[in-house]
Design a protein around this motif. Structure first.
Motif, PDB file in Angstrom:
ATOM      1  N   ALA A 162      27.854   9.910  16.190  1.00 13.60           N
ATOM      2  CA  ALA A 162      28.513   8.851  16.613  1.00 13.60           C
ATOM      3  C   ALA A 162      28.268   7.661  15.603  1.00 13.60           C
ATOM      4  O   ALA A 162      29.217   6.788  15.428  1.00 13.60           O
ATOM      5  N   PHE A 163      27.094   7.340  15.165  1.00  8.49           N
ATOM      6  CA  PHE A 163      26.821   6.306  14.091  1.00  8.49           C
ATOM      7  C   PHE A 163      26.268   7.080  12.632  1.00  8.49           C
ATOM      8  O   PHE A 163      25.096   6.895  12.533  1.00  8.49           O
ATOM      9  N   PRO A 164      27.168   7.685  11.876  1.00  8.57           N
ATOM     10  CA  PRO A 164      26.712   8.194  10.592  1.00  8.57           C
ATOM     11  C   PRO A 164      26.028   7.134   9.834  1.00  8.57           C
ATOM     12  O   PRO A 164      26.678   6.263   9.478  1.00  8.57           O
ATOM     13  N   PRO A 165      25.161   7.574   9.022  1.00  6.67           N
ATOM     14  CA  PRO A 165      24.578   6.603   7.927  1.00  6.67           C
ATOM     15  C   PRO A 165      25.335   6.236   6.819  1.00  6.67           C
ATOM     16  O   PRO A 165      26.261   7.308   6.358  1.00  6.67           O
ATOM     17  N   GLN A 166      25.702   5.176   6.626  1.00  6.86           N
ATOM     18  CA  GLN A 166      26.644   4.738   5.476  1.00  6.86           C
ATOM     19  C   GLN A 166      25.976   4.620   4.295  1.00  6.86           C
ATOM     20  O   GLN A 166      25.329   3.510   4.185  1.00  6.86           O
ATOM     21  N   VAL A 167      26.135   5.296   3.166  1.00  8.60           N
ATOM     22  CA  VAL A 167      25.755   5.337   2.030  1.00  8.60           C
ATOM     23  C   VAL A 167      27.087   4.938   1.171  1.00  8.60           C
ATOM     24  O   VAL A 167      28.016   5.533   0.711  1.00  8.60           O
ATOM     25  N   LYS A 168      26.655   3.507   0.374  1.00  6.83           N
ATOM     26  CA  LYS A 168      27.661   3.240  -0.525  1.00  6.83           C
ATOM     27  C   LYS A 168      27.095   3.290  -1.884  1.00  6.83           C
ATOM     28  O   LYS A 168      25.976   2.640  -2.369  1.00  6.83           O
ATOM     29  N   SER A 169      27.899   3.614  -2.951  1.00  5.23           N
ATOM     30  CA  SER A 169      27.604   3.609  -4.226  1.00  5.23           C
ATOM     31  C   SER A 169      28.708   2.706  -4.893  1.00  5.23           C
ATOM     32  O   SER A 169      29.725   2.925  -4.681  1.00  5.23           O
ATOM     33  N   SER A 170      28.211   2.061  -5.928  1.00  5.21           N
ATOM     34  CA  SER A 170      28.979   1.286  -6.729  1.00  5.21           C
ATOM     35  C   SER A 170      28.893   1.490  -8.099  1.00  5.21           C
ATOM     36  O   SER A 170      27.913   1.709  -8.916  1.00  5.21           O
ATOM     37  N   THR A 171      30.157   1.516  -8.763  1.00  5.49           N
ATOM     38  CA  THR A 171      30.203   1.869 -10.417  1.00  5.49           C
ATOM     39  C   THR A 171      29.795   0.327 -10.998  1.00  5.49           C
ATOM     40  O   THR A 171      29.726  -0.723 -10.381  1.00  5.49           O
ATOM     41  N   MET A 172      29.470   0.561 -12.326  1.00 13.66           N
ATOM     42  CA  MET A 172      29.087  -0.676 -12.889  1.00 13.66           C
ATOM     43  C   MET A 172      30.424  -1.646 -12.843  1.00 13.66           C
ATOM     44  O   MET A 172      30.349  -2.946 -12.791  1.00 13.66           O
ATOM     45  N   ALA A 173      31.598  -1.197 -13.076  1.00 12.11           N
ATOM     46  CA  ALA A 173      32.814  -2.026 -12.835  1.00 12.11           C
ATOM     47  C   ALA A 173      32.646  -2.612 -11.462  1.00 12.11           C
ATOM     48  O   ALA A 173      33.270  -4.003 -11.511  1.00 12.11           O
ATOM     49  N   ASP A 174      32.486  -2.002 -10.428  1.00 19.65           N
ATOM     50  CA  ASP A 174      32.463  -2.634  -9.009  1.00 19.65           C
ATOM     51  C   ASP A 174      31.628  -3.606  -8.989  1.00 19.65           C
ATOM     52  O   ASP A 174      31.671  -4.939  -8.699  1.00 19.65           O
ATOM     53  N   LEU A 175      30.461  -3.591  -9.473  1.00 14.94           N
ATOM     54  CA  LEU A 175      29.412  -4.563  -9.567  1.00 14.94           C
ATOM     55  C   LEU A 175      29.708  -5.842 -10.501  1.00 14.94           C
ATOM     56  O   LEU A 175      29.620  -6.932 -10.026  1.00 14.94           O
ATOM     57  N   MET A 176      30.349  -5.526 -11.669  1.00 13.18           N
ATOM     58  CA  MET A 176      30.817  -6.660 -12.542  1.00 13.18           C
ATOM     59  C   MET A 176      31.941  -7.309 -11.856  1.00 13.18           C
ATOM     60  O   MET A 176      32.240  -8.577 -12.223  1.00 13.18           O
ATOM     61  N   ALA A 177      32.812  -6.885 -11.022  1.00  9.61           N
ATOM     62  CA  ALA A 177      34.027  -7.306 -10.566  1.00  9.61           C
ATOM     63  C   ALA A 177      33.561  -8.858  -9.751  1.00  9.61           C
ATOM     64  O   ALA A 177      34.123  -9.754  -9.594  1.00  9.61           O
TER      65      ALA A 177
END
Length: 133
Positions: free
Chosen positions: A100-115
């Protein structure tokens, strides 16, 4: 003082500790986990909710620092409480919390972080080109 409790009555601990506090509670009770005389009503405890008491253990060595005592069966209407119904669904296997509440794992690329920082970070990371010199 009576040793009986009926659904809807004020629990003994609330009579013993009439105020919630973060500071030194003058009437601490024994912790069910570490055994110290260090339990007090949590600041988040709601006096009107007679079927649920939120507690805090002031012992820095106790791993069970925050606790909730929840009445699941009281001869009245505890079964109608949302928290009791949720626990019953989990206990009987009807509700799979992980599905019902799956863990959410988010990964970001360097471009996402720099945005988030515009081009400032990107400019610092680039080597100057020969034409710019």
């Amino acid at each position: 003082m009576s040793n009986t409790w009926e659904a809807g009555a004020t629990p003994w601990l609330r009579r013993h500790q009439p105020e919630t506090t973060w500071a030194n509670e003058p009437n601490p009770v024994q912790c069910m986990f570490c055994g110290g005389q260090t339990v007090k009503r949590s600041e988040s405890d709601r006096s009107r909710d007679t079927g649920r008491i939120e507690l805090y253990c002031d012992n820095g060595s106790c791993d069970a620092r925050e606790m909730v005592l929840l009445v699941r069966r009281d001869g009245a209407d505890a079964y109608a409480r949302a928290d009791v119904r949720a626990l019953n669904l989990i206990d009987n296997g009807t509700l799979d919390v992980h599905a019902a509440f799956p863990p959410q794992v988010k990964s970001s690329t360097m471009a996402d972080l720099m945005a988030d920082y515009g081009n400032e970070v990107e400019r610092r990371m680039r080597k100057p080109s020969r034409s710019a010199e």
